[in-house]
Design a protein around this motif. Structure first.
Motif, mmCIF file in Angstrom:
data_model
loop_
_atom_site.group_PDB
_atom_site.id
_atom_site.type_symbol
_atom_site.label_atom_id
_atom_site.label_comp_id
_atom_site.label_asym_id
_atom_site.label_seq_id
_atom_site.Cartn_x
_atom_site.Cartn_y
_atom_site.Cartn_z
ATOM 1 N N THR A 85 0.828 -1.206 0.000
ATOM 2 C CA THR A 85 0.000 0.000 0.000
ATOM 3 C C THR A 85 0.861 1.255 0.000
ATOM 4 O O THR A 85 0.352 2.366 0.037
ATOM 5 C CB THR A 85 -0.921 0.018 1.231
ATOM 6 O OG1 THR A 85 -0.101 0.004 2.410
ATOM 7 C CG2 THR A 85 -1.840 -1.175 1.239
ATOM 8 N N PRO A 108 2.744 3.778 -1.916
ATOM 9 C CA PRO A 108 2.831 4.154 -3.335
ATOM 10 C C PRO A 108 4.265 4.389 -3.797
ATOM 11 O O PRO A 108 4.628 4.050 -4.923
ATOM 12 C CB PRO A 108 1.992 5.440 -3.442
ATOM 13 C CG PRO A 108 1.787 5.904 -2.049
ATOM 14 C CD PRO A 108 1.974 4.749 -1.132
ATOM 15 N N GLN A 118 -2.938 -0.280 -5.107
ATOM 16 C CA GLN A 118 -2.579 1.086 -5.442
ATOM 17 C C GLN A 118 -3.660 1.792 -6.253
ATOM 18 O O GLN A 118 -3.725 3.010 -6.243
ATOM 19 C CB GLN A 118 -1.262 1.103 -6.237
ATOM 20 C CG GLN A 118 -0.049 0.770 -5.390
ATOM 21 C CD GLN A 118 0.136 1.757 -4.254
ATOM 22 O OE1 GLN A 118 -0.127 2.953 -4.402
ATOM 23 N NE2 GLN A 118 0.560 1.272 -3.116
#
Lengths: 475, 152, 332
Positions: free
Chosen positions: C276, C278, C325
């Motif tokens: 998670t 980015p 994402q």
């Protein structure tokens, strides 16, 4: 047929000869002599029925050890774990002990090879006894070693009860010990002084409805050979037997008495306790207290939701386990005896009794017997009933190797015992409490002091114990 | 005269005790009415314990149990509610039910997870545990009965 | 005397029977192949290497000695079979091509569950040697161990739905599967940012377009398969929500002191990747991710799935990873 009539004739003769006391005793005793019942008599008199049962239990025992050593390591699918700790344990606690006293001892396979070696024969005795036949040391007599053995099992119980290999090794060790002791000491030394099962079976046998006793003491007085004592593997003298704690119901005295003067009686529950003649032994008192403490500890560890206790009990050798061990021993050797002694002391003080404290504690400890017996029955129900389905599946697949001998290998049903099982446990605990209370009161009435003052603290002890067990079982 | 009075007294007090016992056994105690709420419990299952192991809810609550296995495959089945679920590590399993039965119920692991698996136990407490209370009160009554009884 | 001998015979017979049953059964049993499954730390599969001829059925009897396991053969259609403690499960395998096959456990049984693998050597006449295709990252010459950071990250999670609503089409060269496989999302974003035709769009809009492009390279079935593979194989370490907080994450983060559970390999392990994040994932291309999955991590404790997943499965798993994402609508 002749012998039966002979006995009756003999009794009549005794009555005529001034056995007014005998008549009174027989009438007040409320005993039914099983040996007089026509179809039971040959079963007891001949060695064959008992021998066949014991041969089967021996084979079962050997199979259990083999299953434990070679079978699946998964406890729920191993005959050793399921049959020793679920099936046999339940049978012991729910049937053998409450209904038969030391009846398991009469069919137990552990002392068999030792006995056979000692008497140089299986069914019929050979000549001279084999082995050193030493006397058991006086200092080690009593149930001290048995209490210690039971506490030792308690310390390692989490692993023993769940690991098939360990169970097998424990059984093998007991077996080896029994055989070894038979070669050195006389008679069933292992059973009398070492076997942890024998310890508590013995004290609870005092409350059980079966006993072996002499019928007419006058006949014994004129018999000098005392063949009953010569043949008793437990070293007991039937004439002097007042208490069933040491008698293993092997029936050897019955078979060897030339005068047919020994009876196997069905008697009221609790006949050996609460009687003035009851011998109060401190070792039995400690054992009774250890049984109470262990019931609490085992309930907490095995039935409670406290994972930390279970992990501590299981991780043998770790600091957590040492702490658990210390706690377990403290509960059994300090807390329970201490609290009970306090209760007895308070009762003695309050009622003005002059009895020495040690004697009073030993004497009052018999009150704890029904409490402990029923606490263990309740614990066994809580522990074993949800796992009863494994008994069926393990009969079909004893080694966990994928067999299906009886077609029951996949009995995955788990009976929803939650309905009646908790209620049953509560009822059982209450019966034990009632019985203990009545014994306490009965005991107190045999003294000159105000009975309620003497018993109230002891009853408080019993009540607190029962409430604790209640909470652990169904709370 | 004295004997019959004693006898009458004895019968009377036994009847009173029996009556009290029946009351304790069967008197329905009203349940404290609470508004049913939704409750969620995240239970981590490891060898050989549940965390948390004791769940307390009110009768009528809608309970969701999310079972998270942290080391091996574990299960959870609640005695008396006939519910069961299994969770693999990494895949939480959910169980939702209405706690309509009052009392104390044990929940157990249903997938062999090691040696102490048969003792992997937790407790679900729904409202008041009547069995325990009734049992405790009965214990007191039974004690009295024991003191009175079995005169010889 | 006769009675005594009869009694002795009975005893001997019963005891011998009691011993003969397990011993005899054990002897009979050893004529088949019985595989005992234990947690990797205590032995794993025993035996762990098998041999069979091509076309011959291989009969296996599987049982577990401790906890729940499961048996599956890598890159095959063989569905996983539960290996239940104390019970015996029968499985028959037939291989039509020679080679080395890997069998493995599919239900997490410890932090080292993925090491629970064995091999089946299938012997037979050599068919034309199939050239082993190297994975894409090798062909592309990618260094999948290199540090990768996304210099630019979106403000909020890019959404496929928003990207579709923009009604803009991006240049075709960026829509091809080859582009998708060999480029990371941030590379696509930077390329789009350079495009004059898209200059009016905001940074976030461009990210939404990236999400849309990424989604166009996969199908709902693939995403579903990827989700299922992730749940069974990855979630235990990487977490169900991909945040690197799975149930074994803490065990893997432990510094190596020598007495750790991972004593088998003495290897270093690291906390599992947080999908998670980015900065991390958006700078990785699908080929990069596929490489990591196939090869495992060097010195990180990440398992190598090369012998286990088929190529199709690996790409499906990679496609699913992007859902951590991007908000991709088609997830069930």
């Amino acid at each position: 047929m002749n012998k039966v009539q002979e006995v009756f004739w003999k009794e009549e003769a005794s009555l005529v000869e001034g056995g007014a006391t005998l008549q009174k005793r027989l009438a007040s005793q409320k005993r039914i002599n099983l040996y007089l019942i026509l179809w039971i008599r040959p079963l007891l008199q001949s060695r064959w029925p008992q021998f066949l049962v014991r041969a089967l239990t021996l084979a079962g025992f050997v199979f259990t050890i083999a299953a434990g050593l070679f079978g699946s390591r998964v406890g729920s699918h191993n005959f050793a774990i399921i049959f020793v700790w679920i099936a046999w344990w339940t049978a012991l606690k729910l049937a053998f002990i409450p209904l038969g006293g030391r009846s398991w001892c009469s069919v137990c396979p552990i002392p068999l090879p030792g006995e056979w070696m000692q008497q140089r024969g299986i069914l019929e005795k050979g000549g001279q006894r084999f082995g050193l036949s030493l006397r058991w040391p006086k200092r080690l007599k009593g149930s001290w070693l048995q209490s210690s053995g039971f506490l030792l099992i308690g310390l390692f119980s989490a692993v023993t009860l769940t690991d098939a290999r360990v169970t097998a090794w424990v059984l093998l060790s007991l077996f080896g010990l029994a055989v070894g002791l038979s070669l050195v000491f006389e008679r069933r030394a292992f059973c009398s002084y070492i076997c942890p099962i024998g310890g508590f079976t013995g004290i609870y046998a005092k409350t059980a409805p079966v006993e072996v006793r002499v019928i007419d003491t006058v006949i014994c007085a004129t018999h000098s050979e005392k063949t009953c004592y010569q043949n008793c593997p437990w070293g007991l003298y039937p004439l002097a037997l007042r208490d069933s704690a040491q008698c293993g119901l092997c029936m050897e005295c019955l078979r060897s008495c030339p005068k047919d003067n020994i009876a196997v009686n069905v008697r009221p529950f609790g006949s050996d306790v609460g009687q003035p003649h009851h011998s109060s032994r401190p070792d039995e008192a400690i054992l009774a207290l250890v049984m109470l403490g262990s019931a609490l500890a085992f309930s907490a560890v095995f039935i409670g939701p406290w994972g930390i206790l279970k992990s501590a009990a299981f991780a043998i050798g770790s600091p957590a386990w040492l702490l658990y061990g210390l706690g377990f021993l403290a509960l059994n050797l300090l807390v329970m005896p201490g609290a009970f002694t306090l209760a007895v002391w308070a009762g003695q003080g309050w009622s003005g009794s002059k009895t020495q404290l040690r004697r009073a504690v030993a004497n009052q400890a018999q009150v704890l017997l029904p409490l402990g017996l029923f606490a263990w029955i309740a614990f066994t129900i809580s522990f074993a009933f949800p796992k009863m389905n494994y008994v069926l599946s393990v009969l079909s697949d004893p080694l966990g190797w994928g067999w299906n001998l009886l077609g029951t290998a996949n009995t995955a049903w788990s009976p929803d015992v939650s309905g009646f099982s908790p209620i049953l446990q509560v009822a059982i605990l209450l019966v034990g409490l009632f019985w203990s209370a009545s014994i306490a009161h009965r005991l107190a009435q045999t003294t000159n002091q105000p009975p309620l003052r003497q018993t109230l603290p002891i009853l408080a002890f019993c009540l607190v114990f029962s409430l604790a067990m209640l909470w652990l079982m169904v709370g | 005269m004295r004997e019959t009075r004693n006898k009458w007294f004895s019968i009377w007090r036994w009847a009173a005790l029996a009556g009290l016992a029946l009351l304790v056994l069967f008197l329905p105690i009203p349940v404290n009415a609470t508004t049913p709420v939704e409750r969620t419990f995240h239970i981590q299952a490891s060898q050989f314990a549940y965390s948390p192991a004791v769940l307390s809810v009110n009768p009528g609550d809608r309970v969701t149990i999310e079972l998270l296995a942290t080391d091996v495959v574990h299960g959870l089945s609640i005695d008396g509610y006939n519910l069961e679920t299994t969770a693999d590590p990494g895949q939480a399993a959910r169980l939702t039910f209405v706690a309509d039965r009052q009392g104390s119920f044990r929940f157990r692991c249903t997938v062999t997870c090691g040696n102490m698996h048969p003792f992997m136990i937790g407790k679900l407490q729904v409202g008041r545990n009547d069995l325990l209370w009734r049992g405790a009160l009965l214990a007191g009554l039974v004690l009295i009965a024991g003191i009175w009884g079995l005169r010889k | 005397m006769r009675k005594e001998w009869l009694a002795r015979i009975i005893v001997i017979f019963l005891v011998v029977a009691a011993v003969a049953i397990p011993v005899g059964a054990w002897w009979l049993r050893s004529r088949g192949i019985v595989i005992h499954a234990q947690m990797a730390e205590t032995g794993g599969w025993m035996p762990e290497s098998l041999t069979v001829e091509v076309g011959q059925p291989l009969h296996l009897r599987l049982t577990s000695d401790d906890v729940m396991h499961s048996f599956a053969v890598g890159q095959s259609n063989q569905p996983p079979v539960d290996v239940i403690p104390g019970e015996m499960t029968d499985v028959t395998l037939t291989f039509d091509r020679p080679g080395k096959y890997t069998f493995y456990c599919t239900r997490w049984c410890s932090v080292n569950h993925w090491r629970m693998r064995g091999t089946i050597e299938v012997t037979g006449p050599e068919t034309t040697a199939e050239a082993v295709k190297p994975p894409l990252y090798v062909t592309l010459g990618m260094d999948i161990d290199a540090e990768h950071h996304a210099e630019v990250i979106p403000n909020q999670m890019p959404s496929v739905a928003r990207g579709a609503k923009l009604g803009v089409s991006i240049p075709t060269e960026y829509q091809s599967q080859e582009y998708y496989l060999s480029h990371s999302p941030v590379e696509l974003w930077k390329a789009l940012r350079e495009e004059s035709s898209l200059s009016r769009l905001s940074d976030q809009d461009l990210w939404d377009l990236v999400a849309l492009t990424w989604q166009s390279n996969t199908t709902p079935q693939d995403l579903k398969q990827g989700q299922q593979l992730f749940g069974t194989n990855c979630a235990a370490c990487h977490g169900e929500a991909g945040a690197g907080d799975g149930v074994f994450a803490n065990d893997l983060e432990q510094p190596k002191t020598g007495d750790h559970t991972d004593m088998q390999t003495g290897e270093m392990t690291m906390r599992p990747t947080d999908f998670t994040d980015p900065e991390h994932l958006l700078a990785a291309s699908p080929a990069h991710l596929q490489g990591k999955i196939l090869r495992g991590g060097m010195g990180t404790g990440m398992p190598y799935w090369g012998p286990i997943f088929t190529e199709e499965q690996t790409w499906a798993l990679v496609a699913y990873l992007w859902t951590f994402q991007f908000e991709m609508e088609d997830l069930p």
